[in-house]
Design a protein around this motif. Structure first.
Motif, short mmCIF file in Angstrom:
data_model
loop_
_atom_site.label_atom_id
_atom_site.label_comp_id
_atom_site.label_asym_id
_atom_site.label_seq_id
_atom_site.Cartn_x
_atom_site.Cartn_y
_atom_site.Cartn_z
N TYR A 88 0.79 -1.22 0.00
CA TYR A 88 0.00 0.00 0.00
C TYR A 88 0.83 1.28 0.00
CZ TYR A 88 0.73 0.02 5.10
OH TYR A 88 1.26 0.03 6.35
N ALA A 89 2.13 1.19 -0.22
CA ALA A 89 2.99 2.38 -0.24
C ALA A 89 2.95 3.03 -1.63
CB ALA A 89 4.41 2.00 0.14
N LYS A 90 1.80 3.64 -1.94
CA LYS A 90 1.62 4.33 -3.22
C LYS A 90 0.57 5.41 -3.04
CE LYS A 90 -1.20 0.39 -4.51
NZ LYS A 90 -1.35 -0.71 -5.41
N THR A 91 0.47 6.28 -3.99
CA THR A 91 -0.49 7.38 -3.87
C THR A 91 -1.77 7.16 -4.67
OG1 THR A 91 0.62 8.55 -5.67
CG2 THR A 91 1.28 9.12 -3.43
N ASP A 92 -1.71 6.34 -5.71
CA ASP A 92 -2.89 6.09 -6.53
C ASP A 92 -3.51 4.77 -6.13
OD1 ASP A 92 -2.73 8.42 -7.99
OD2 ASP A 92 -1.37 7.53 -9.46
N PRO A 93 -4.79 4.60 -6.11
CA PRO A 93 -5.84 5.52 -6.49
C PRO A 93 -6.17 6.50 -5.36
CG PRO A 93 -6.83 3.44 -5.87
CD PRO A 93 -5.33 3.26 -5.79
N VAL A 94 -6.61 7.66 -5.75
CA VAL A 94 -6.99 8.70 -4.81
C VAL A 94 -8.49 8.59 -4.55
CG1 VAL A 94 -7.11 11.19 -4.45
CG2 VAL A 94 -5.13 10.21 -5.59
N PHE A 95 -8.89 8.68 -3.30
CA PHE A 95 -10.30 8.60 -2.91
C PHE A 95 -10.68 9.90 -2.22
CE2 PHE A 95 -13.51 7.34 0.31
CZ PHE A 95 -14.53 6.99 -0.56
N ILE A 96 -11.57 10.65 -2.79
CA ILE A 96 -12.02 11.98 -2.36
C ILE A 96 -10.85 12.88 -1.95
CG2 ILE A 96 -14.39 11.36 -1.76
CD1 ILE A 96 -13.59 11.33 1.20
N GLY A 97 -9.81 12.83 -2.76
CA GLY A 97 -8.64 13.68 -2.55
C GLY A 97 -7.62 13.13 -1.57
N ILE A 98 -7.86 11.94 -1.03
CA ILE A 98 -6.93 11.34 -0.05
C ILE A 98 -6.12 10.25 -0.76
CG2 ILE A 98 -6.77 10.10 2.14
CD1 ILE A 98 -9.56 11.22 2.81
N PRO A 99 -4.79 10.31 -0.68
CA PRO A 99 -3.96 9.28 -1.32
C PRO A 99 -4.24 7.88 -0.74
CG PRO A 99 -2.62 11.16 -0.68
CD PRO A 99 -3.97 11.36 -0.08
N PHE A 100 -4.01 6.89 -1.57
CA PHE A 100 -4.26 5.49 -1.21
C PHE A 100 -3.59 5.12 0.10
CE2 PHE A 100 -3.12 0.94 -1.51
CZ PHE A 100 -4.39 0.41 -1.59
N PHE A 101 -2.35 5.56 0.31
CA PHE A 101 -1.59 5.22 1.51
C PHE A 101 -2.38 5.52 2.78
CE2 PHE A 101 1.49 6.31 4.86
CZ PHE A 101 2.26 5.16 4.87
N TYR A 102 -3.06 6.65 2.80
CA TYR A 102 -3.78 7.06 4.00
C TYR A 102 -5.16 6.41 4.13
CZ TYR A 102 -0.11 10.49 4.41
OH TYR A 102 1.11 11.08 4.53
N TRP A 103 -5.93 6.38 3.05
CA TRP A 103 -7.27 5.82 3.19
C TRP A 103 -7.25 4.31 3.36
CZ3 TRP A 103 -9.29 2.35 -0.22
CH2 TRP A 103 -8.93 2.40 -1.57
#
Length: 88
Positions: free
Chosen positions: A37-52
Motif C-alpha cells: 500500500y505504499a503508493k499514492t494512486d488511487p486517490v479517494f475523495i482527494g486522499i492518497p491510497f496510503f492514508y485511506w
C-alpha cells in the motif's frame, strides 16, 4: 472405591479457534506488508491510497475483533456446557 468415568480431553486447537486467530492476525499482516500500500494512486475523495487504506483497516480491524470476541464467547459457552457448567 468408586471410579470416575474416563473422558477424552477436548482439543485445544479447534476450527473456531483457528478462525479467531486469523481474524486477529489479518490486520497485523495487512499493516506490516507496507509494500502493498505504499503508493499514492488511487486517490479517494482527494486522499492518497496510503492514508485511506490504513483508515479502512481501522474499521476492518474493529469488525474482525468483534467477530473474534463473539466466536470466543460462543466457544467458551459451548465448552462450559459440555463440562456441565461446573467450571467458570
Amino acid at each position: 472405591m468408586s471410579q470416575t468415568p474416563q473422558t477424552t480431553p477436548e482439543p485445544v486447537v479447534t476450527p473456531v479457534r483457528v478462525v479467531i486467530g486469523l481474524c486477529l492476525l489479518a490486520p497485523f499482516v495487512a499493516m506490516l506488508w507496507v509494500g502493498s500500500y505504499a503508493k499514492t494512486d488511487p486517490v479517494f475523495i482527494g486522499i492518497p491510497f496510503f492514508y485511506w487504506y490504513q483508515m479502512l483497516w481501522v474499521l476492518i480491524s474493529t469488525a474482525l475483533t468483534m467477530v473474534a470476541y463473539k466466536l470466543w464467547q460462543r466457544d467458551q459457552r459451548a465448552r462450559t456446557a459440555t463440562k456441565g457448567g461446573a467450571e467458570q
